[in-house]
Write a protein that holds these residues in place. Structure first.
Motif, short mmCIF file in Angstrom:
data_model
loop_
_atom_site.label_atom_id
_atom_site.label_comp_id
_atom_site.label_asym_id
_atom_site.label_seq_id
_atom_site.Cartn_x
_atom_site.Cartn_y
_atom_site.Cartn_z
N ASP A 2 -28.73 10.22 30.44
CA ASP A 2 -30.07 10.09 29.90
C ASP A 2 -30.14 10.77 28.53
OD1 ASP A 2 -30.05 12.80 30.47
OD2 ASP A 2 -31.58 12.69 32.01
N LYS A 3 -31.35 10.85 27.97
CA LYS A 3 -31.52 11.40 26.63
C LYS A 3 -31.01 12.84 26.54
CE LYS A 3 -35.79 12.20 24.98
NZ LYS A 3 -37.08 11.99 24.30
N GLN A 4 -31.36 13.67 27.50
CA GLN A 4 -30.89 15.05 27.47
C GLN A 4 -29.38 15.12 27.61
OE1 GLN A 4 -32.78 17.76 26.57
NE2 GLN A 4 -30.72 18.58 26.37
N GLY A 5 -28.81 14.22 28.40
CA GLY A 5 -27.36 14.16 28.53
C GLY A 5 -26.68 13.82 27.21
N VAL A 6 -27.31 12.96 26.41
CA VAL A 6 -26.78 12.63 25.08
C VAL A 6 -26.77 13.87 24.21
CG1 VAL A 6 -27.25 11.38 22.93
CG2 VAL A 6 -27.35 10.18 25.13
N TYR A 7 -27.89 14.61 24.19
CA TYR A 7 -27.96 15.81 23.36
C TYR A 7 -26.91 16.83 23.80
CZ TYR A 7 -32.54 13.97 21.95
OH TYR A 7 -33.56 13.20 21.47
N THR A 8 -26.73 16.99 25.09
CA THR A 8 -25.74 17.93 25.61
C THR A 8 -24.34 17.49 25.20
OG1 THR A 8 -27.17 18.50 27.47
CG2 THR A 8 -24.81 18.97 27.72
N LEU A 9 -24.03 16.21 25.34
CA LEU A 9 -22.72 15.68 24.96
C LEU A 9 -22.46 15.92 23.47
CD1 LEU A 9 -20.15 13.94 25.55
CD2 LEU A 9 -21.54 11.97 24.89
N LEU A 10 -23.43 15.60 22.63
CA LEU A 10 -23.25 15.79 21.18
C LEU A 10 -23.05 17.26 20.84
CD1 LEU A 10 -25.93 13.27 19.84
CD2 LEU A 10 -23.45 12.94 19.95
N ASP A 11 -23.82 18.13 21.48
CA ASP A 11 -23.67 19.57 21.23
C ASP A 11 -22.29 20.06 21.67
OD1 ASP A 11 -26.27 19.72 20.21
OD2 ASP A 11 -27.15 20.42 22.10
N GLN A 12 -21.85 19.64 22.85
CA GLN A 12 -20.55 20.08 23.36
C GLN A 12 -19.40 19.56 22.49
OE1 GLN A 12 -20.68 18.74 27.44
NE2 GLN A 12 -21.59 20.66 28.14
N ALA A 13 -19.59 18.37 21.90
CA ALA A 13 -18.54 17.79 21.04
C ALA A 13 -18.67 18.27 19.60
CB ALA A 13 -18.63 16.26 21.10
N HIS A 14 -19.64 19.13 19.34
CA HIS A 14 -19.89 19.67 18.00
C HIS A 14 -20.14 18.55 16.99
CE1 HIS A 14 -18.89 23.57 19.59
NE2 HIS A 14 -17.74 23.08 20.03
N ILE A 15 -20.88 17.52 17.43
CA ILE A 15 -21.24 16.41 16.56
C ILE A 15 -22.62 16.70 15.99
CG2 ILE A 15 -21.82 13.95 16.48
CD1 ILE A 15 -19.70 13.52 18.69
N PRO A 16 -22.73 16.81 14.67
CA PRO A 16 -24.03 17.09 14.06
C PRO A 16 -24.96 15.87 14.15
CG PRO A 16 -22.35 16.87 12.36
CD PRO A 16 -21.66 16.75 13.68
N TYR A 17 -26.24 16.13 14.41
CA TYR A 17 -27.24 15.06 14.50
C TYR A 17 -28.62 15.64 14.22
CZ TYR A 17 -28.19 17.00 19.16
OH TYR A 17 -28.51 17.83 20.20
N GLU A 18 -29.52 14.76 13.83
CA GLU A 18 -30.92 15.11 13.64
C GLU A 18 -31.74 14.27 14.61
OE1 GLU A 18 -32.73 15.51 9.60
OE2 GLU A 18 -30.76 14.73 9.02
N VAL A 19 -32.75 14.87 15.21
CA VAL A 19 -33.60 14.17 16.17
C VAL A 19 -35.01 14.05 15.63
CG1 VAL A 19 -34.60 14.23 18.49
CG2 VAL A 19 -32.31 15.12 18.12
N TYR A 20 -35.59 12.87 15.79
CA TYR A 20 -37.00 12.64 15.49
C TYR A 20 -37.63 12.05 16.74
CZ TYR A 20 -35.77 13.47 10.66
OH TYR A 20 -35.32 14.05 9.51
N GLU A 21 -38.47 12.83 17.39
CA GLU A 21 -39.23 12.35 18.55
C GLU A 21 -40.39 11.50 18.03
OE1 GLU A 21 -38.56 12.95 21.85
OE2 GLU A 21 -36.81 14.21 21.42
N HIS A 22 -40.75 10.45 18.77
CA HIS A 22 -41.84 9.57 18.36
C HIS A 22 -42.35 8.79 19.56
CE1 HIS A 22 -38.75 6.44 18.49
NE2 HIS A 22 -38.04 7.11 17.60
#
Length: 161
Positions: A2-22
């Motif tokens: 799910d969405k939180q799983g994506v954020y966790t995966l990106l953080d664990q892989a040290h992949i930089p990203y920006e999030v915009y909730e809408h």
């Protein structure tokens, strides 16, 4: 995933990203109306199938690019293409209509969906949903391709111009 799983995966892989909730969005036009920054980087994603329902494709192109399904079928190559059903989308990627994202491939346990990226996205930041259409994340296309490749799904880079 799910969405939180994506954020966790990106953080664990040290992949930089920006999030915009809408609020939920279902089309590129809906996203344009939100006045997000970097709208030229937002990607349109299509979930397609061939006419025998044997091959499925998740196609990512720049947001305002149109996709000629007949020409695409010749380029990738495939039998005649059409949009897959919502049931097929849910069965393979656990996504609902309007939530399609190349990261949905991480839910493809059978690794049977081919991911098709417009070659024009290479070397760019892209904006995609993190499994839900209530947020857009911006990250490097190469990072998304790396996650798909690591997951094991086939990838096709295609020239849509």
């Amino acid at each position: 995933m799910d969405k939180q799983g994506v954020y966790t995966l990106l953080d664990q892989a040290h992949i930089p990203y920006e999030v915009y909730e809408h609020p939920p969005v279902y089309t590129i036009e809906d996203l344009d109306a939100l006045d997000l920054p970097q709208t030229e980087q937002i990607v349109k994603n299509l979930f397609l199938r061939d006419d025998k329902k044997k091959n499925f494709y998740l196609v990512s192109v720049p947001g305002h690019r149109s996709v000629n399904l007949k020409a695409l079928a010749e380029r990738i190559p495939s039998r005649k293409l059409s949009f897959a059903s919502e049931a097929d989308l849910w069965e393979r990627l656990w996504l609902e209509k309007g939530h399609v994202t190349p990261l949905g491939i991480l839910n493809d346990e059978q690794k049977e969906v081919t991911v098709v990226f417009d070659r024009a996205l290479r070397g760019r930041q892209i904006g995609i949903h993190p499994m839900e259409n209530t947020a857009t994340i911006f990250l490097a296309c190469e990072d998304v391709l790396g996650l798909v490749e690591e997951h094991g799904n086939p990838i096709v880079l295609c020239d849509f111009s």
